[in-house]
Write an enzyme that holds these catalytic residues in place. Structure first.
Site, PDB file in Angstrom:
ATOM      1  N   SER A   1      -3.651   2.705   7.665  1.00  0.00           N
ATOM      2  CA  SER A   1      -4.106   1.435   8.255  1.00  0.00           C
ATOM      3  C   SER A   1      -4.630   1.694   9.658  1.00  0.00           C
ATOM      4  O   SER A   1      -3.925   2.265  10.487  1.00  0.00           O
ATOM      5  CB  SER A   1      -2.956   0.444   8.349  1.00  0.00           C
ATOM      6  OG  SER A   1      -2.396   0.214   7.093  1.00  0.00           O
TER       7      SER A   1
ATOM      8  N   ARG B   1       5.643  -1.484  13.511  1.00  0.00           N
ATOM      9  CA  ARG B   1       4.758  -0.374  13.908  1.00  0.00           C
ATOM     10  C   ARG B   1       4.829  -0.085  15.411  1.00  0.00           C
ATOM     11  O   ARG B   1       3.816   0.233  16.041  1.00  0.00           O
ATOM     12  CB  ARG B   1       3.302  -0.672  13.538  1.00  0.00           C
ATOM     13  CG  ARG B   1       3.037  -0.737  12.063  1.00  0.00           C
ATOM     14  CD  ARG B   1       3.301   0.604  11.393  1.00  0.00           C
ATOM     15  NE  ARG B   1       2.760   0.626  10.053  1.00  0.00           N
ATOM     16  CZ  ARG B   1       3.376   0.076   9.007  1.00  0.00           C
ATOM     17  NH1 ARG B   1       4.562  -0.478   9.144  1.00  0.00           N
ATOM     18  NH2 ARG B   1       2.811   0.110   7.817  1.00  0.00           N
TER      19      ARG B   1
ATOM     20  N   GLU C   1      -3.645   0.374  15.087  1.00  0.00           N
ATOM     21  CA  GLU C   1      -2.396   1.033  14.690  1.00  0.00           C
ATOM     22  C   GLU C   1      -2.504   2.527  15.008  1.00  0.00           C
ATOM     23  O   GLU C   1      -1.549   3.183  15.377  1.00  0.00           O
ATOM     24  CB  GLU C   1      -2.210   0.811  13.183  1.00  0.00           C
ATOM     25  CG  GLU C   1      -0.768   0.682  12.751  1.00  0.00           C
ATOM     26  CD  GLU C   1      -0.209   1.996  12.280  1.00  0.00           C
ATOM     27  OE1 GLU C   1       0.784   2.447  12.882  1.00  0.00           O
ATOM     28  OE2 GLU C   1      -0.759   2.580  11.340  1.00  0.00           O
TER      29      GLU C   1
HETATM   30  N1  EPU Z   1      -5.759  -7.916   1.124  1.00  0.00           N
HETATM   31  C1  EPU Z   1      -7.038  -8.423   1.052  1.00  0.00           C
HETATM   32  N2  EPU Z   1      -8.032  -7.581   0.646  1.00  0.00           N
HETATM   33  C2  EPU Z   1      -7.785  -6.300   0.289  1.00  0.00           C
HETATM   34  C3  EPU Z   1      -6.480  -5.783   0.360  1.00  0.00           C
HETATM   35  C4  EPU Z   1      -5.473  -6.624   0.794  1.00  0.00           C
HETATM   36  O1  EPU Z   1      -7.289  -9.582   1.357  1.00  0.00           O
HETATM   37  O2  EPU Z   1      -8.751  -5.612  -0.077  1.00  0.00           O
HETATM   38  C5  EPU Z   1      -4.681  -8.825   1.564  1.00  0.00           C
HETATM   39  C6  EPU Z   1      -3.959  -9.462   0.382  1.00  0.00           C
HETATM   40  O3  EPU Z   1      -3.637 -10.787   0.711  1.00  0.00           O
HETATM   41  C7  EPU Z   1      -2.693  -8.636   0.271  1.00  0.00           C
HETATM   42  C8  EPU Z   1      -2.430  -8.330   1.730  1.00  0.00           C
HETATM   43  O4  EPU Z   1      -3.712  -8.113   2.310  1.00  0.00           O
HETATM   44  O5  EPU Z   1      -1.644  -9.352  -0.310  1.00  0.00           O
HETATM   45  C9  EPU Z   1      -1.529  -7.150   1.986  1.00  0.00           C
HETATM   46  O6  EPU Z   1      -2.141  -5.984   1.430  1.00  0.00           O
HETATM   47  P1  EPU Z   1      -1.296  -4.658   1.168  1.00  0.00           P
HETATM   48  O7  EPU Z   1      -0.128  -4.990   0.296  1.00  0.00           O
HETATM   49  O8  EPU Z   1      -2.236  -3.624   0.700  1.00  0.00           O
HETATM   50  O9  EPU Z   1      -0.673  -4.286   2.571  1.00  0.00           O
HETATM   51  P2  EPU Z   1      -1.261  -4.287   4.060  1.00  0.00           P
HETATM   52  O10 EPU Z   1      -0.610  -5.397   4.822  1.00  0.00           O
HETATM   53  O11 EPU Z   1      -2.739  -4.265   4.057  1.00  0.00           O
HETATM   54  C10 EPU Z   1       0.658  -2.832   4.982  1.00  0.00           C
HETATM   55  C11 EPU Z   1       0.824  -1.596   5.797  1.00  0.00           C
HETATM   56  C12 EPU Z   1       0.587  -0.363   4.949  1.00  0.00           C
HETATM   57  C13 EPU Z   1       1.563  -0.365   3.792  1.00  0.00           C
HETATM   58  C14 EPU Z   1       1.371  -1.656   2.983  1.00  0.00           C
HETATM   59  C15 EPU Z   1       2.386  -1.799   1.891  1.00  0.00           C
HETATM   60  C16 EPU Z   1       0.234  -2.249   8.054  1.00  0.00           C
HETATM   61  C17 EPU Z   1      -0.741  -2.124   9.187  1.00  0.00           C
HETATM   62  N3  EPU Z   1      -0.084  -1.612   6.933  1.00  0.00           N
HETATM   63  O12 EPU Z   1      -0.703  -2.892   4.607  1.00  0.00           O
HETATM   64  O13 EPU Z   1       0.859   0.768   5.738  1.00  0.00           O
HETATM   65  O14 EPU Z   1       1.364   0.756   2.936  1.00  0.00           O
HETATM   66  O15 EPU Z   1       1.542  -2.783   3.870  1.00  0.00           O
HETATM   67  O16 EPU Z   1       3.606  -2.150   2.432  1.00  0.00           O
HETATM   68  O17 EPU Z   1       1.257  -2.912   8.207  1.00  0.00           O
HETATM   69  C18 EPU Z   1      -0.128   2.335   7.215  1.00  0.00           C
HETATM   70  O18 EPU Z   1       0.576   1.860   8.092  1.00  0.00           O
HETATM   71  O19 EPU Z   1      -0.907   3.290   7.451  1.00  0.00           O
HETATM   72  C19 EPU Z   1      -0.078   1.769   5.879  1.00  0.00           C
HETATM   73  C20 EPU Z   1      -0.877   2.185   4.904  1.00  0.00           C
END
Ligand code: EPU
Length: 337
Positions: A237, A165, A333
């Site tokens: 995010s 990012r 972000e």
């Molecule tokens: N999780 C929780 N609670 C929740 C949701 C998630 O504890 O309610 C934990 C879980 O352990 C889960 C982990 O967070 O395995 C990762 O969650 P998720 O797969 O939803 O991904 P994220 O890390 O929260 C990132 C990106 C997203 C992207 C997703 C999928 C960043 C800042 N965000 O989110 O990007 O869509 O991965 O790859 O890296 C964005 O940048 O705007 C965005 C939406």
């Protein structure tokens, strides 16, 4: 000569739906028109902001300067080799329409980045990423206007210093370039990236899946988890997933053995910000018209009529509580203007 609009409302031009305006607003469609705008405005001394579709921005108030929205369009095949193509795309093309077009053309690699809001020109700024793929994986080069040299330039991946990012456009060259076109290197043969948890689950039983199946699957996953900015204003995010020192991670794990984590650079661990926010008690929490999304607390939502300052204050409370509980600082972000 492109005209500049005065006191232009940005309410429909930022995905948070914040009701603010720009003192001046310009939409150059060509490099010539861009030069015309540059001639009319003193970019070295007056405030300016380059924006695409406003999907990663939080306006604290009216913008007392020029908002420049480059409107270069077009999709052009510039190299066609045996296994790969290079395609040059105008900054103003909508990101997801471009991904759909590429997938239909048989130019593969961007499927996992389906449905990410925003324009093509904004994609390199934060090196958009999702479901195991980052824009940098398929980046060839970009064209930009360099406000310092007053020249059009071409930058390759190394020049842009892409990271999670991040890029020079968010760090040491912030405000220096106006991106006009981005070129992507794509595969003619599908190489589906199915390693990310929810994507893997969706494909356990499907053999012979196509890139379009993958795209549709990503769209479904996103629609289930993330709010539609057309319905609930948001900018995806709000924070980055923090990279923490392994010793700090081990301390947190004593109290929270279930803490999810990913190995990143040496001696560092990436912790999901969503988990930190949820565990700090902020999942689905709402204060008036601002809240975290019930199925993804990393996304902060405008439930109607909220100001940018209220969103910022809300996010600062989250940041404070996460820091207090875990000693981890969440980096934003979203760009605050
Ligand atoms: N999780 C929780 N609670 C929740 C949701 C998630 O504890 O309610 C934990 C879980 O352990 C889960 C982990 O967070 O395995 C990762 O969650 P998720 O797969 O939803 O991904 P994220 O890390 O929260 C990132 C990106 C997203 C992207 C997703 C999928 C960043 C800042 N965000 O989110 O990007 O869509 O991965 O790859 O890296 C964005 O940048 O705007 C965005 C939406």
């Amino acid at each position: 000569m492109p005209t500049m609009q005065h006191h232009f409302s940005l309410k429909n031009y930022n995905s948070f739906g914040i009701d603010v305006s720009a003192a001046l607003y310009a939409t150059p469609e060509t490099i010539e028109e861009l030069k015309g705008v540059l001639d009319q405005y003193d970019f070295t001394n007056l405030p300016y902001l380059v924006m695409g579709e406003g999907s990663n921005l939080l306006f604290k108030g009216d913008f007392e300067g020029l908002v420049l929205n480059p409107r270069m369009k077009g999709i052009e095949l510039v190299e066609d080799e045996s296994g790969q193509v290079v395609v040059r795309v105008g900054a103003a093309e909508n990101w997801d329409s471009w991904v759909e077009y590429a997938t239909r053309q048989g130019w593969f690699g961007l499927e996992n980045l389906s449905l990410i809001p925003g324009s093509v020109g904004s994609a390199p700024v934060q090196n958009i990423g999702a479901y195991g793929v980052e824009m940098k994986d398929h980046f060839a080069w970009l064209e930009a206007w360099d406000l310092q040299q007053k020249l059009p330039v071409r930058l390759n991946g190394e020049d842009c210093r892409f990271d999670y990012r991040s890029s020079i456009f968010k760090t040491n060259a912030r405000g220096r370039y106006i991106i006009t076109h981005v070129a992507f290197r794509l595969n003619k043969q599908p190489q589906l990236q199915l390693n990310y948890g929810p994507v893997k689950e969706a494909f356990t039983k499907s053999r012979g899946a196509t890139p379009m199946d993958l795209r549709n699957s990503i769209i479904k996953i996103r629609n289930q988890k993330l709010p539609d900015p057309g319905e609930f204003g948001n900018a995806g995010s709000f924070f980055k997933n923090p990279l923490v020192d392994r010793t700090i991670f081990k301390c947190i794990r004593v109290d929270y053995p279930e803490i999810p984590n990913f190995h990143d650079k040496e001696n560092c661990v990436k912790i999901p910000a969503a988990w930190l926010i949820e565990t700090a008690g902020w999942k689905g929490k709402r204060t008036g018209k601002v809240g975290t999304w019930p199925t993804q607390p990393l996304v902060i939502v405008n439930y109607g009529g909220v100001t940018g300052q209220e969103i910022l204050d809300f996010s600062e409370q989250i940041r404070h509580d996460v820091d207090k509980k875990f000693g981890v600082y969440l980096e934003r972000e979203v760009n605050v203007v």
